[in-house]
Design a protein around this motif. Sequence first.
Motif, PDB file in Angstrom:
ATOM      1  N   PHE A  21      -1.453  52.911  48.822  1.00  0.00           N
ATOM      2  CA  PHE A  21      -0.034  53.027  49.157  1.00  0.00           C
ATOM      3  C   PHE A  21       0.439  52.019  50.190  1.00  0.00           C
ATOM      4  O   PHE A  21       1.634  51.925  50.455  1.00  0.00           O
ATOM      5  CB  PHE A  21       0.263  54.441  49.666  1.00  0.00           C
ATOM      6  CG  PHE A  21      -0.483  54.794  50.933  1.00  0.00           C
ATOM      7  CD1 PHE A  21       0.078  54.549  52.178  1.00  0.00           C
ATOM      8  CD2 PHE A  21      -1.749  55.351  50.871  1.00  0.00           C
ATOM      9  CE1 PHE A  21      -0.601  54.854  53.336  1.00  0.00           C
ATOM     10  CE2 PHE A  21      -2.436  55.653  52.037  1.00  0.00           C
ATOM     11  CZ  PHE A  21      -1.866  55.412  53.267  1.00  0.00           C
ATOM     12  N   MET A  22      -0.467  51.240  50.806  1.00  0.00           N
ATOM     13  CA  MET A  22      -0.027  50.335  51.864  1.00  0.00           C
ATOM     14  C   MET A  22      -0.905  49.086  51.893  1.00  0.00           C
ATOM     15  O   MET A  22      -2.116  49.153  51.699  1.00  0.00           O
ATOM     16  CB  MET A  22      -0.078  51.012  53.236  1.00  0.00           C
ATOM     17  CG  MET A  22       0.452  50.139  54.379  1.00  0.00           C
ATOM     18  SD  MET A  22       0.267  50.919  56.012  1.00  0.00           S
ATOM     19  CE  MET A  22       1.347  52.332  55.808  1.00  0.00           C
ATOM     20  N   ILE A  23      -0.264  47.941  52.153  1.00  0.00           N
ATOM     21  CA  ILE A  23      -0.968  46.674  52.304  1.00  0.00           C
ATOM     22  C   ILE A  23      -0.465  46.001  53.570  1.00  0.00           C
ATOM     23  O   ILE A  23       0.745  45.834  53.767  1.00  0.00           O
ATOM     24  CB  ILE A  23      -0.747  45.759  51.086  1.00  0.00           C
ATOM     25  CG1 ILE A  23      -1.320  46.401  49.829  1.00  0.00           C
ATOM     26  CG2 ILE A  23      -1.383  44.390  51.324  1.00  0.00           C
ATOM     27  CD1 ILE A  23      -0.991  45.661  48.556  1.00  0.00           C
ATOM     28  N   LEU A  24      -1.399  45.610  54.442  1.00  0.00           N
ATOM     29  CA  LEU A  24      -1.069  44.947  55.695  1.00  0.00           C
ATOM     30  C   LEU A  24      -1.515  43.495  55.633  1.00  0.00           C
ATOM     31  O   LEU A  24      -2.662  43.206  55.270  1.00  0.00           O
ATOM     32  CB  LEU A  24      -1.750  45.632  56.879  1.00  0.00           C
ATOM     33  CG  LEU A  24      -1.283  47.044  57.255  1.00  0.00           C
ATOM     34  CD1 LEU A  24      -2.118  47.565  58.414  1.00  0.00           C
ATOM     35  CD2 LEU A  24       0.185  47.042  57.639  1.00  0.00           C
ATOM     36  N   LYS A  25      -0.613  42.581  56.008  1.00  0.00           N
ATOM     37  CA  LYS A  25      -0.945  41.154  56.089  1.00  0.00           C
ATOM     38  C   LYS A  25      -0.573  40.666  57.481  1.00  0.00           C
ATOM     39  O   LYS A  25       0.582  40.780  57.902  1.00  0.00           O
ATOM     40  CB  LYS A  25      -0.182  40.354  55.031  1.00  0.00           C
ATOM     41  CG  LYS A  25      -0.548  40.733  53.599  1.00  0.00           C
ATOM     42  CD  LYS A  25       0.220  39.896  52.581  1.00  0.00           C
ATOM     43  CE  LYS A  25      -0.167  40.288  51.168  1.00  0.00           C
ATOM     44  NZ  LYS A  25       0.568  39.497  50.139  1.00  0.00           N
ATOM     45  N   TYR A  26      -1.576  40.129  58.165  1.00  0.00           N
ATOM     46  CA  TYR A  26      -1.348  39.659  59.529  1.00  0.00           C
ATOM     47  C   TYR A  26      -1.924  38.255  59.675  1.00  0.00           C
ATOM     48  O   TYR A  26      -3.001  37.944  59.150  1.00  0.00           O
ATOM     49  CB  TYR A  26      -2.008  40.583  60.553  1.00  0.00           C
ATOM     50  CG  TYR A  26      -1.858  40.092  61.981  1.00  0.00           C
ATOM     51  CD1 TYR A  26      -0.659  40.249  62.663  1.00  0.00           C
ATOM     52  CD2 TYR A  26      -2.914  39.457  62.625  1.00  0.00           C
ATOM     53  CE1 TYR A  26      -0.504  39.784  63.961  1.00  0.00           C
ATOM     54  CE2 TYR A  26      -2.774  38.993  63.931  1.00  0.00           C
ATOM     55  CZ  TYR A  26      -1.558  39.158  64.593  1.00  0.00           C
ATOM     56  OH  TYR A  26      -1.408  38.692  65.866  1.00  0.00           O
ATOM     57  N   SER A  27      -1.198  37.391  60.397  1.00  0.00           N
ATOM     58  CA  SER A  27      -1.689  36.045  60.692  1.00  0.00           C
ATOM     59  C   SER A  27      -1.207  35.648  62.072  1.00  0.00           C
ATOM     60  O   SER A  27      -0.134  36.081  62.531  1.00  0.00           O
ATOM     61  CB  SER A  27      -1.203  35.034  59.645  1.00  0.00           C
ATOM     62  OG  SER A  27       0.204  34.905  59.679  1.00  0.00           O
ATOM     63  N   ALA A  28      -2.017  34.829  62.743  1.00  0.00           N
ATOM     64  CA  ALA A  28      -1.661  34.357  64.080  1.00  0.00           C
ATOM     65  C   ALA A  28      -2.254  32.970  64.273  1.00  0.00           C
ATOM     66  O   ALA A  28      -3.302  32.640  63.711  1.00  0.00           O
ATOM     67  CB  ALA A  28      -2.169  35.315  65.155  1.00  0.00           C
ATOM     68  N   ALA A  29      -1.571  32.151  65.085  1.00  0.00           N
ATOM     69  CA  ALA A  29      -2.051  30.799  65.375  1.00  0.00           C
ATOM     70  C   ALA A  29      -1.602  30.404  66.774  1.00  0.00           C
ATOM     71  O   ALA A  29      -0.471  30.699  67.185  1.00  0.00           O
ATOM     72  CB  ALA A  29      -1.516  29.802  64.351  1.00  0.00           C
ATOM     73  N   TYR A  30      -2.517  29.764  67.498  1.00  0.00           N
ATOM     74  CA  TYR A  30      -2.203  29.292  68.841  1.00  0.00           C
ATOM     75  C   TYR A  30      -2.676  27.848  68.967  1.00  0.00           C
ATOM     76  O   TYR A  30      -3.743  27.473  68.464  1.00  0.00           O
ATOM     77  CB  TYR A  30      -2.898  30.146  69.906  1.00  0.00           C
ATOM     78  CG  TYR A  30      -2.814  29.542  71.292  1.00  0.00           C
ATOM     79  CD1 TYR A  30      -1.646  29.651  72.042  1.00  0.00           C
ATOM     80  CD2 TYR A  30      -3.888  28.845  71.835  1.00  0.00           C
ATOM     81  CE1 TYR A  30      -1.552  29.080  73.309  1.00  0.00           C
ATOM     82  CE2 TYR A  30      -3.813  28.277  73.101  1.00  0.00           C
ATOM     83  CZ  TYR A  30      -2.636  28.392  73.835  1.00  0.00           C
ATOM     84  OH  TYR A  30      -2.542  27.820  75.077  1.00  0.00           O
ATOM     85  N   SER A  31      -1.873  27.017  69.639  1.00  0.00           N
ATOM     86  CA  SER A  31      -2.271  25.640  69.890  1.00  0.00           C
ATOM     87  C   SER A  31      -1.794  25.217  71.275  1.00  0.00           C
ATOM     88  O   SER A  31      -0.781  25.717  71.781  1.00  0.00           O
ATOM     89  CB  SER A  31      -1.699  24.696  68.826  1.00  0.00           C
ATOM     90  OG  SER A  31      -0.289  24.647  68.898  1.00  0.00           O
TER      91      SER A  31
END
Length: 731
Positions: free
Chosen positions: A672-682
Amino acid sequence: SMTIETQSKTVKNNVGSVEFLVKEKVTELKEVIVKAPKVRQLGDTIHYDVSSFLDETDRSIGDVLKKLPGVQVLSSGQILYQNKAISKFYVEGLDLLKGKYGIATNNIDAKNVASVQVLENHQPIKALKNMEIPEEAAINLKLKKSALGAFFSTAQLGVGLPWPLLSNELVGMRFTQKQQNMLVYKGDNTGRDIAQEIISFYGGTDDATTSFLNVVSPSPPNINRQHFLFNDAHLGSLNDLRTFKKDLTLTTNINYLFDKHTSDSYARRDVFVDGSENIRIEEDMNSRLLKRELEGALTLEKNTDDYFLNNKINLSSKWNDESGNVLADRAVSQRLNLPSLYVANNFDYVRRTGKKRFRVQSEISYTAQENRLSVSPSMFGSFLEADSMLLRQDVLYNRFMTNTSVSGSREGKVSLHYSAGVFSNHYTFQSALHEGLNAMLLSTDSLRNQFSRGEIGLRVSPGMRVTITEKLKPYFSFPVTYLLVNKNDLVRSNDSRIGYWLFAPNVYLDYPLSTRITLYGSASYSNNIGGMREDLIGYMMTSYRNLSRNDGLQSKNSTANIYANLNYRNPFTTLFMTFGVNWMNNWRNMLYDTHYTGILSSATSILHPHSAQQFSANFSVGKSVDAISSELRAGTGYICNKSIALNQGIISPFTSDSYNVSGSSTTDIGQFMILKYSAAYSQSRIRVSYNRLSPMHYFTQSLNTSFIPKKGLIFNIGFNHYFNNAIQSAA
């Protein structure tokens, strides 16, 4: 046997034989579930089972590609495998789109694809198999049997607020092993950049146009493109591939793009000047870019084990223009017309006889551009001795290019390769500055360019591959070029003819340390000279606040480069890792500078031999973690540059370094649920002379949650966060 009842008897040690009466028994087996692996390897082919990565939110096969371990999809749509761009993109073994595979990745329904195949060390020319082994991999989409031969069409009608936001699509496609078709129409003004679907990611170029003039317009912010793009785009794409006989194909690709962008922003830029007060440029800008582009290609190809024949005709025509207004020291309007035409023909023939091969390649192209930049009012009145409310810069540019070569090889323990060819470039260039509504020519020689430049080159490239062991086969080559450059400046009545020797030795190594680990490495050197832009001795108004010219100096540079990549892949554990390092040293004989008078600038150059070094390293990892139903990937990189810079006439040491780290995950939570997470640091740091500028930090993260109360019904909630300490804003 599973159909015989188990029996047992106690037997004395003096008994010579024992009889058993067999009794039949039916044994009920426990439930057995056979599950195909998500990733498996057969020879040089990695198979990704699409159904194992597919979820309810995945619409096109491009959505699935982003989750495959070892595969990367850049924001431009380009596909990488273990940090290297793929060389080919096939559907059922056929190259329908000729590099513009964004049409496929964004429109082929993922549910119709059985598997994604990564073809490592793929040689697309059958006659060169086992003779030339490319470093890059290729991707092939294997469709489900139910999708082969079937015609699929999809239609989308999207309406949103503020009115009228529209996102419309009409797509039709059919794939067989003898004929393939894709017909696409898209119209969108929601910020989706549908023009990216027709970018070619194969080597070379389908368009040799170049930019001489520009409109000063807002720079795109470093955020999701759809969040700042105000567009009205329409795209039509027709693609057809037909197989007439075995291994003989004819491919037709026609694309048309209408794309209108509007933007406005305020920008403040500080130009660092060593030992002086910084120069501040403040501009309140708005602009409109209108693209009207038509391109077509016709490719005939015969690809057999004995010979290969390919001929491609390419045509591209553009009617682009851009306009804008800037409020700086005063209000300025700009308008730029950019019509262009490009025509090319590419021919390639390979013949194989046993362990020998012979190849002929030929390319011929013609490019024509007519650029016109109008600026009102003029910012250069005192400098040009023309106090006019309107200045117009005209540019006429033509280029005719030919390149023909023959090559061959003989395979053995020491395989010998050779290549020889002749190439030519003929340029004609005119630029003139006009003032006033009547477009009166400013005839001063310093404001005009009219010249021709001819280049004729002879190139010889011997090479050899040495078989040290079955796995260790380094390749050496030593290309040598003699380039004759003939210049004819009609404004200044100046002719010259100079010859140059150019060298480009290199060594390449592809060494499998094990079935899981492969080492790639190369070392190379090359020297080059500057191109026709250095012949622009007369001033050109390249923007409303910039005049550009060259001093007639010939730039020369040479480059030494060493790189090594270590790739690890384990399809059984779905773990893919890549580590790479690169070192480069550039020797140059010139420095370039921009002189500012207020916000007005002019470019110049001086002879000053120097060197510049660059070191970079990167690491990436991807894995499927079934225990938490997740696809995980992470990466990090570092780059360092050291050189000198010319700034307002002052030469100063210059260093910069930056590093970045990023990660992403896609997690299925039940059904019933899908989580998509992304992060980037520079972080980036710059040092000029003894002054270290404040570090620049950039951080972005996004979280998307999809709720699926029932199959086919999806609610999406998205969150995006951006931080950039180099940008100041106020409400």
